[in-house]
Write a protein that holds these residues in place. Structure first.
Motif, PDB file in Angstrom:
ATOM      1  N   LEU A  98       0.816  -1.208   0.000  1.00  0.00           N
ATOM      2  CA  LEU A  98       0.000   0.000   0.000  1.00  0.00           C
ATOM      3  C   LEU A  98       0.852   1.263   0.000  1.00  0.00           C
ATOM      4  O   LEU A  98       0.342   2.350  -0.241  1.00  0.00           O
ATOM      5  CB  LEU A  98      -0.909   0.020   1.244  1.00  0.00           C
ATOM      6  CG  LEU A  98      -2.011  -1.036   1.315  1.00  0.00           C
ATOM      7  CD1 LEU A  98      -2.748  -0.910   2.638  1.00  0.00           C
ATOM      8  CD2 LEU A  98      -2.980  -0.890   0.155  1.00  0.00           C
ATOM      9  N   ARG A  99       2.138   1.119   0.297  1.00  0.00           N
ATOM     10  CA  ARG A  99       2.985   2.302   0.459  1.00  0.00           C
ATOM     11  C   ARG A  99       4.268   2.133  -0.351  1.00  0.00           C
ATOM     12  O   ARG A  99       4.889   1.077  -0.338  1.00  0.00           O
ATOM     13  CB  ARG A  99       3.310   2.495   1.944  1.00  0.00           C
ATOM     14  CG  ARG A  99       4.250   3.652   2.252  1.00  0.00           C
ATOM     15  CD  ARG A  99       4.404   3.831   3.750  1.00  0.00           C
ATOM     16  NE  ARG A  99       3.135   4.192   4.347  1.00  0.00           N
ATOM     17  CZ  ARG A  99       2.756   3.849   5.575  1.00  0.00           C
ATOM     18  NH1 ARG A  99       3.551   3.109   6.309  1.00  0.00           N
ATOM     19  NH2 ARG A  99       1.601   4.237   6.049  1.00  0.00           N
ATOM     20  N   SER A 100       4.672   3.192  -1.033  1.00  0.00           N
ATOM     21  CA  SER A 100       5.928   3.171  -1.772  1.00  0.00           C
ATOM     22  C   SER A 100       7.093   3.283  -0.798  1.00  0.00           C
ATOM     23  O   SER A 100       6.929   3.734   0.340  1.00  0.00           O
ATOM     24  CB  SER A 100       5.976   4.329  -2.771  1.00  0.00           C
ATOM     25  OG  SER A 100       5.891   5.574  -2.098  1.00  0.00           O
ATOM     26  N   SER A 101       8.256   2.897  -1.240  1.00  0.00           N
ATOM     27  CA  SER A 101       9.442   2.977  -0.394  1.00  0.00           C
ATOM     28  C   SER A 101       9.733   4.430  -0.042  1.00  0.00           C
ATOM     29  O   SER A 101       9.899   5.273  -0.917  1.00  0.00           O
ATOM     30  CB  SER A 101      10.645   2.374  -1.127  1.00  0.00           C
ATOM     31  OG  SER A 101      11.799   2.455  -0.329  1.00  0.00           O
ATOM     32  N   GLY A 102       9.766   4.717   1.258  1.00  0.00           N
ATOM     33  CA  GLY A 102      10.022   6.075   1.711  1.00  0.00           C
ATOM     34  C   GLY A 102       8.804   6.966   1.701  1.00  0.00           C
ATOM     35  O   GLY A 102       8.878   8.124   2.119  1.00  0.00           O
ATOM     36  N   GLY A 103       7.660   6.443   1.255  1.00  0.00           N
ATOM     37  CA  GLY A 103       6.445   7.244   1.180  1.00  0.00           C
ATOM     38  C   GLY A 103       5.617   7.140   2.445  1.00  0.00           C
ATOM     39  O   GLY A 103       5.838   6.275   3.289  1.00  0.00           O
ATOM     40  N   ALA A 104       4.640   8.037   2.564  1.00  0.00           N
ATOM     41  CA  ALA A 104       3.756   8.040   3.731  1.00  0.00           C
ATOM     42  C   ALA A 104       2.290   7.916   3.316  1.00  0.00           C
ATOM     43  O   ALA A 104       1.397   8.147   4.109  1.00  0.00           O
ATOM     44  CB  ALA A 104       3.961   9.318   4.536  1.00  0.00           C
ATOM     45  N   GLU A 105       2.045   7.545   2.053  1.00  0.00           N
ATOM     46  CA  GLU A 105       0.679   7.457   1.577  1.00  0.00           C
ATOM     47  C   GLU A 105      -0.050   6.304   2.256  1.00  0.00           C
ATOM     48  O   GLU A 105       0.561   5.327   2.695  1.00  0.00           O
ATOM     49  CB  GLU A 105       0.645   7.276   0.056  1.00  0.00           C
ATOM     50  CG  GLU A 105       1.258   5.984  -0.459  1.00  0.00           C
ATOM     51  CD  GLU A 105       2.734   6.095  -0.751  1.00  0.00           C
ATOM     52  OE1 GLU A 105       3.221   5.298  -1.590  1.00  0.00           O
ATOM     53  OE2 GLU A 105       3.409   6.944  -0.147  1.00  0.00           O
ATOM     54  N   ARG A 106      -1.370   6.428   2.345  1.00  0.00           N
ATOM     55  CA  ARG A 106      -2.196   5.402   2.980  1.00  0.00           C
ATOM     56  C   ARG A 106      -3.181   4.838   1.965  1.00  0.00           C
ATOM     57  O   ARG A 106      -3.610   5.514   1.047  1.00  0.00           O
ATOM     58  CB  ARG A 106      -2.956   5.985   4.177  1.00  0.00           C
ATOM     59  CG  ARG A 106      -2.050   6.524   5.279  1.00  0.00           C
ATOM     60  CD  ARG A 106      -2.855   7.014   6.463  1.00  0.00           C
ATOM     61  NE  ARG A 106      -2.005   7.578   7.500  1.00  0.00           N
ATOM     62  CZ  ARG A 106      -1.353   6.871   8.412  1.00  0.00           C
ATOM     63  NH1 ARG A 106      -1.475   5.558   8.415  1.00  0.00           N
ATOM     64  NH2 ARG A 106      -0.599   7.462   9.322  1.00  0.00           N
ATOM     65  N   GLY A 107      -3.543   3.589   2.149  1.00  0.00           N
ATOM     66  CA  GLY A 107      -4.519   2.964   1.282  1.00  0.00           C
ATOM     67  C   GLY A 107      -5.413   2.053   2.097  1.00  0.00           C
ATOM     68  O   GLY A 107      -5.195   1.841   3.290  1.00  0.00           O
TER      69      GLY A 107
END
Length: 308
Positions: free
Chosen positions: A223-232
């Motif tokens: 659900l999250r890219s490497s180093g990202g903080a996005e939520r799904g």
């Protein structure tokens, strides 16, 4: 044409932050990450030690490269408050250290405690159940270490340094020393012959729990890219039943270990762990409902179907 600037008034929250500027200026199309970087650079610290909130309503402005300042409600000469969170440590490091405790303590007591009795019955060393219990516990925590290194993606890079002592105490003492001492004693119930009607169901619970837990972690990772903080919104095996199937399967695995070890100390750790995971799962359900609204199918059970 030169890009327009957004100038913000900066004030400390709590104890003073050395070298904290009284104001900062950024492009109007800048991001929250740029704000944190400028504050940290000018204050001579790291972005991980800082927490920025809006002066108008106290709302937290997260350190995100995907968050434009224009969407935060900040305007020219808005006031922001900056708090020094103190010394930080990487989440990954904390996880690696806390899981290391049981991996060291259990083999050490397994190799010593069964030989501490003077009775002739203990001279043969650890029992089959003690060896099996040790194997399950080592597999569990080795899996956790590998997941920490290669699977988990953290929304925050660090946590307060003091947390490592609290978190490590839970694992080094409760699932380390306490469990190991009572499991590997010559007089432990685990030193007795196994009952296949208890041991085999325990093994099955452990295997299903560990596999399900790993699968849930892989779903969350994607659900999250490497180093990202996005939520799904997670979907898949277990996620339709409860908010956090990773905790559900974790509880199942520890139930299996408790059946195999037949030790009250394992039950104590499992109860404490399940209680804490239940609290985390409840907060995760609240966050899903708040962040995703009608797009998220609310769950009645956050961790144990029909129970919690």
């Amino acid at each position: 044409m030169a890009s327009q600037k957004l100038t913000l008034s900066v004030k400390p929250r709590g104890k003073p932050v050395k070298k904290l500027p009284e104001e900062v200026s950024l492009p109007t199309n800048g991001t929250a990450s740029e704000l944190y970087t400028q504050l940290a650079t000018r204050a001579g610290t790291t972005v991980h030690r800082l927490r920025v909130t809006k002066g108008s309503d106290g709302a937290h402005i997260p350190n995100s490269k995907d968050l434009p300042l224009s969407t935060t409600g900040l305007r020219e000469q808005s006031t922001i408050y900056v708090k020094d969170l103190g010394p930080q440590i990487a989440w990954r490091t904390v996880f690696l250290v806390e899981y290391l405790g049981p991996l060291l303590i259990h083999p050490a007591l397994y190799l010593t405690l069964p030989y501490t009795s003077s009775s002739s019955s203990s001279t043969s060393g650890p029992s089959t159940l003690q060896t099996l219990t040790l194997t399950l516990i080592l597999l569990h925590f080795l899996k956790r270490e590998l997941e920490t290194l290669f699977i988990h993606r953290f929304s925050s890079a660090t946590m307060p340094l003091s947390n490592i002592f609290k978190n490590s105490a839970h694992y080094w003492l409760l699932s380390g020393l306490n469990m190991a001492y009572w499991i590997y004693l010559p007089s432990s119930p685990t030193s007795q012959p196994s009952n296949p009607y208890i041991t085999y169901p325990g093994l099955l619970l452990f295997l299903i729990g560990e596999y399900g837990n790993l699968n849930a972690h892989l779903v969350l990772r994607n659900l999250r890219s490497s180093g990202g903080a996005e939520r799904g919104i997670p979907k898949g095996w277990g996620f339709e039943m409860v908010t956090c199937p990773n905790y559900m399967f974790e509880a199942m695995a520890w139930g299996g270990i408790a059946l195999v070890s037949w030790s009250f100390s394992t039950v104590v750790f499992a109860v404490v762990a399940v209680g804490q995971m239940g609290v985390w799962a409840g907060k995760k359900e609240e966050r899903y409902r708040r962040d995703f609204g009608g797009r998220y199918k609310a769950k009645r059970s956050v961790m144990l179907p029909g129970i919690w």
